[in-house]
Design an enzyme around this catalytic site. Structure first.
Site, PDB file in Angstrom:
ATOM      1  N   ARG A  38      49.958  28.299 -65.106  1.00  0.00           N
ATOM      2  CA  ARG A  38      48.771  27.882 -64.341  1.00  0.00           C
ATOM      3  C   ARG A  38      47.489  28.360 -65.022  1.00  0.00           C
ATOM      4  O   ARG A  38      46.508  27.621 -65.101  1.00  0.00           O
ATOM      5  CB  ARG A  38      48.835  28.380 -62.898  1.00  0.00           C
ATOM      6  N   ASN A  60      51.632  26.448 -57.851  1.00  0.00           N
ATOM      7  CA  ASN A  60      53.085  26.606 -57.805  1.00  0.00           C
ATOM      8  C   ASN A  60      53.616  25.914 -56.559  1.00  0.00           C
ATOM      9  O   ASN A  60      53.023  26.007 -55.486  1.00  0.00           O
ATOM     10  CB  ASN A  60      53.468  28.081 -57.750  1.00  0.00           C
TER      11      ASN A  60
END
Length: 94
Positions: free
Chosen positions: A23, A41
């Site tokens: 990320r 996520n």
């Protein structure tokens, strides 16, 4: 402010992409490209990437996601294109 040629890319990245800095890496690439959005996520182990901005920049981000030069291991990227929705500010990790 959204331009006329702006699009929204929504991508679901499959593989070993949680807990490996994926990320953060995505956020860095998106900011370099001037995109707004987020990387999040998901409970099933995927990372969802939502990016808005010029079509060419979103396509470049998609190419980077599929490149194999990411943290972790990307097995597959499922994506779709749509018109920009709500205005997103910055690019965040969720």
């Amino acid at each position: 402010m959204l331009g006329e040629t702006d699009v929204r890319l929504t991508a679901w990245v499959h593989g070993h992409v949680q807990g490996v800095g994926f990320r953060w890496w995505t956020r860095s690439r998106a900011l370099e490209l001037g995109l707004t959005g987020y990387a999040a996520n998901k409970p099933d182990g995927r990372v969802q990437v939502v990016a808005q901005g010029p079509r060419a920049a979103c396509e470049h981000l998609l190419d980077l996601l599929k490149s194999g030069d990411t943290p972790g291991r990307v097995d597959n990227v499922v994506f779709d294109w749509s018109a920009p929705a709500d205005a997103l500010v910055g690019f965040t990790e969720r």
